[in-house]
Design a protein around this motif. Structure first.
Motif, PDB file in Angstrom:
ATOM      1  N   UNK A 297       0.840  -1.202   0.000  1.00 49.13           N
ATOM      2  CA  UNK A 297       0.000   0.000   0.000  1.00 49.13           C
ATOM      3  C   UNK A 297       0.876   1.253   0.000  1.00 49.13           C
ATOM      4  N   UNK A 298       1.750   1.379  -0.982  1.00 50.29           N
ATOM      5  CA  UNK A 298       2.697   2.504  -0.966  1.00 50.29           C
ATOM      6  C   UNK A 298       2.013   3.865  -1.041  1.00 50.29           C
ATOM      7  N   UNK A 299       0.916   3.965  -1.777  1.00 47.89           N
ATOM      8  CA  UNK A 299       0.243   5.254  -1.912  1.00 47.89           C
ATOM      9  C   UNK A 299      -0.350   5.710  -0.586  1.00 47.89           C
ATOM     10  N   UNK A 300      -0.896   4.765   0.180  1.00 46.88           N
ATOM     11  CA  UNK A 300      -1.461   5.102   1.491  1.00 46.88           C
ATOM     12  C   UNK A 300      -0.390   5.660   2.415  1.00 46.88           C
ATOM     13  N   UNK A 301       0.752   4.975   2.475  1.00 48.60           N
ATOM     14  CA  UNK A 301       1.835   5.426   3.351  1.00 48.60           C
ATOM     15  C   UNK A 301       2.465   6.716   2.839  1.00 48.60           C
ATOM     16  N   UNK A 302       2.506   6.869   1.514  1.00 54.55           N
ATOM     17  CA  UNK A 302       3.036   8.123   0.953  1.00 54.55           C
ATOM     18  C   UNK A 302       2.135   9.296   1.333  1.00 54.55           C
ATOM     19  N   UNK A 303       0.822   9.046   1.350  1.00 52.70           N
ATOM     20  CA  UNK A 303      -0.108  10.097   1.748  1.00 52.70           C
ATOM     21  C   UNK A 303       0.062  10.491   3.204  1.00 52.70           C
ATOM     22  N   UNK A 304       0.246   9.485   4.075  1.00 52.98           N
ATOM     23  CA  UNK A 304       0.463   9.771   5.498  1.00 52.98           C
ATOM     24  C   UNK A 304       1.810  10.471   5.684  1.00 52.98           C
ATOM     25  N   UNK A 305       2.828  10.026   4.947  1.00 55.95           N
ATOM     26  CA  UNK A 305       4.156  10.632   5.055  1.00 55.95           C
ATOM     27  C   UNK A 305       4.146  12.096   4.622  1.00 55.95           C
ATOM     28  N   UNK A 306       3.242  12.442   3.710  1.00 56.06           N
ATOM     29  CA  UNK A 306       3.178  13.821   3.219  1.00 56.06           C
ATOM     30  C   UNK A 306       2.557  14.783   4.231  1.00 56.06           C
ATOM     31  N   UNK A 307       1.927  14.243   5.260  1.00 57.30           N
ATOM     32  CA  UNK A 307       1.305  15.083   6.290  1.00 57.30           C
ATOM     33  C   UNK A 307       2.362  15.547   7.281  1.00 57.30           C
ATOM     34  N   UNK A 308       3.216  16.443   6.831  1.00 59.54           N
ATOM     35  CA  UNK A 308       4.293  16.907   7.698  1.00 59.54           C
ATOM     36  C   UNK A 308       4.463  18.418   7.575  1.00 59.54           C
ATOM     37  N   UNK A 309       5.090  18.952   8.585  1.00 54.43           N
ATOM     38  CA  UNK A 309       5.427  20.370   8.590  1.00 54.43           C
ATOM     39  C   UNK A 309       6.813  20.508   9.201  1.00 54.43           C
ATOM     40  N   UNK A 310       7.698  21.198   8.519  1.00 56.54           N
ATOM     41  CA  UNK A 310       9.085  21.376   8.970  1.00 56.54           C
ATOM     42  C   UNK A 310       9.749  20.034   9.245  1.00 56.54           C
ATOM     43  N   UNK A 311       9.507  19.064   8.364  1.00 54.04           N
ATOM     44  CA  UNK A 311      10.098  17.730   8.447  1.00 54.04           C
ATOM     45  C   UNK A 311       9.616  16.924   9.657  1.00 54.04           C
ATOM     46  N   UNK A 312       8.564  17.363  10.313  1.00 54.68           N
ATOM     47  CA  UNK A 312       7.970  16.618  11.428  1.00 54.68           C
ATOM     48  C   UNK A 312       6.650  16.040  10.944  1.00 54.68           C
ATOM     49  N   UNK A 313       6.550  14.719  10.889  1.00 57.24           N
ATOM     50  CA  UNK A 313       5.313  14.093  10.440  1.00 57.24           C
ATOM     51  C   UNK A 313       4.256  14.249  11.528  1.00 57.24           C
ATOM     52  N   UNK A 314       3.122  14.805  11.164  1.00 62.33           N
ATOM     53  CA  UNK A 314       2.113  15.166  12.160  1.00 62.33           C
ATOM     54  C   UNK A 314       1.401  13.935  12.733  1.00 62.33           C
ATOM     55  N   UNK A 315       1.266  12.879  11.938  1.00 61.75           N
ATOM     56  CA  UNK A 315       0.641  11.653  12.447  1.00 61.75           C
ATOM     57  C   UNK A 315       1.561  10.983  13.465  1.00 61.75           C
ATOM     58  N   UNK A 316       2.849  10.876  13.125  1.00 57.55           N
ATOM     59  CA  UNK A 316       3.813  10.305  14.066  1.00 57.55           C
ATOM     60  C   UNK A 316       3.909  11.173  15.312  1.00 57.55           C
ATOM     61  N   UNK A 317       3.853  12.496  15.119  1.00 56.76           N
ATOM     62  CA  UNK A 317       3.901  13.403  16.270  1.00 56.76           C
ATOM     63  C   UNK A 317       2.730  13.150  17.214  1.00 56.76           C
ATOM     64  N   UNK A 318       1.545  12.929  16.653  1.00 59.48           N
ATOM     65  CA  UNK A 318       0.376  12.650  17.483  1.00 59.48           C
ATOM     66  C   UNK A 318       0.553  11.350  18.272  1.00 59.48           C
ATOM     67  N   UNK A 319       1.097  10.338  17.616  1.00 65.16           N
ATOM     68  CA  UNK A 319       1.307   9.054  18.294  1.00 65.16           C
ATOM     69  C   UNK A 319       2.361   9.171  19.391  1.00 65.16           C
ATOM     70  N   UNK A 320       3.427   9.920  19.108  1.00 66.08           N
ATOM     71  CA  UNK A 320       4.452  10.127  20.129  1.00 66.08           C
ATOM     72  C   UNK A 320       3.885  10.932  21.290  1.00 66.08           C
TER      73      UNK A 320
END
Length: 347
Positions: free
Chosen positions: A30-53
């Protein structure tokens, strides 16, 4: 309090391994799905990963007692240990290991240009001490939350003035630009916001039910903290699934000195902590802070200096991939050797 979570935590390394495998598998299919999630970033900080952290950090922040923070100044040894390891040892040992492995030991398998890039990426990891995940490792070792907060805060302040000069010196770059947005956004997301939320939550719980209410709330949050960790691992490996499958040899070669660096720095710091007779709730987080890396900052600088598809950027990504399993093994070691250290005295 005994709960199924205790069983879950004891098998955490297995669950992390499964999350890593699931991430690579899903990222491949599912590369497109992960690419879409990876694109949700600001200043090189992924916002989804930031929420999980953030989900992982918040339970520890609820345990912060501001009245106890002043006691950290009366016990400076753990703080000094962290600062010495982070700023006077770690960057230089990382540079030395990179030079040793990629200039000599791995020279038959790596061309000279790639070797220089890998060394640069390793150096950037070595000069960026961890901010976010330290709170997770501290929580897993039952570290002192007040002391950990002070350690992270002071490291972040030093990073503002020391990151560029040390990285520039080791890289031979005279005009290294620090990505201030990444540094400031990460500090805001991983320290300031969860701390404010924790303070407000703690104040509310204490008013309603005292310390028992705080303990009950933290126990309820703990499973979600572990879910956040596993989801973060799965996402990180899913984002890099293509890199992992396309460059297995390069990743393996870069991982070797990074792993040696992690275990070596931890051994040095842990031995010093035992010699200093630090209590385990201070010793364990102090050593884990010095071992882990602020990978968002390292990746951002590598991309800005050398490009998105450079060997330096790849090396920082490998740092992301090896960090969680290595750090979990060190958490397990710290927990098994708790008896090596004196008990913590009440402030």
């Amino acid at each position: 309090m005994s709960s199924p979570l205790g069983v879950f935590e004891r098998g955490l390394s297995l669950w992390v391994a499964l999350a890593m495998g699931a991430g690579v598998l899903l990222g491949s299919y599912l590369p497109d799905l992960f690419a879409g999630v990876a694109a949700l970033e600001w200043a090189h900080v992924n916002l989804v990963v930031a929420l999980l952290i953030w989900l992982m950090i918040y339970p520890m922040m609820v345990q912060i007692e501001f009245s106890a923070i002043k006691a950290v100044g009366r016990r400076p040894k753990g703080l000094l240990l962290t600062l010495v390891v982070n700023w006077l040892v770690k960057p230089f040992t990382m540079a030395l290991l990179g030079w040793l492995f990629f200039r000599y030991l791995f020279a038959p398998w790596v061309d000279a240009q790639s070797a220089e890039q890998y060394i640069a990426g390793m150096i950037l990891l070595g000069v960026a001490p961890c901010t976010a995940m330290v709170f997770v490792w501290s929580q897993l070792t039952r570290g002192d939350p007040n002391y950990t907060l002070v350690q992270v805060a002071i490291n972040d302040l030093i990073m503002v003035v020391a990151f560029a000069p040390i990285a520039g010196l080791l890289l031979g770059v005279t005009d290294l630009q620090v990505p201030w947005q990444t540094l400031l956004l990460s500090t805001l997301l991983y320290v300031v916001l969860p701390l404010v939320a924790g303070i407000l939550t703690r104040r509310h719980l204490l008013a309603r039910g005292g310390t028992a209410a705080v303990a009950h709330w933290v126990a309820r949050l703990k499973p979600w903290s572990m879910v956040g960790l596993l989801a973060t691992v799965m996402l990180l490996f899913g984002f890099q699934a293509g890199v992992i499958l396309d460059n297995p040899l390069a990743i393996a070669l870069i991982a070797v000195p990074l792993i040696i660096q992690s275990y070596g720095i931890f051994a040095l710091a842990y031995g010093a902590a035992r010699w200093l007779r630090l209590p385990h709730p201070i010793a364990a987080p102090a050593c884990l802070i010095g071992t882990s890396n602020f990978f968002e900052l390292a990746v951002a600088v590598a991309i800005s200096l050398f490009g998105l598809h450079s060997g330096a950027a790849l090396a920082t990504v490998v740092g992301v991939l090896v960090e969680v399993p290595v750090m979990l093994s060190l958490v397990a070691l710290a927990n098994r050797t708790r008896h090596w250290f004196p008990p913590q005295q009440e402030s």
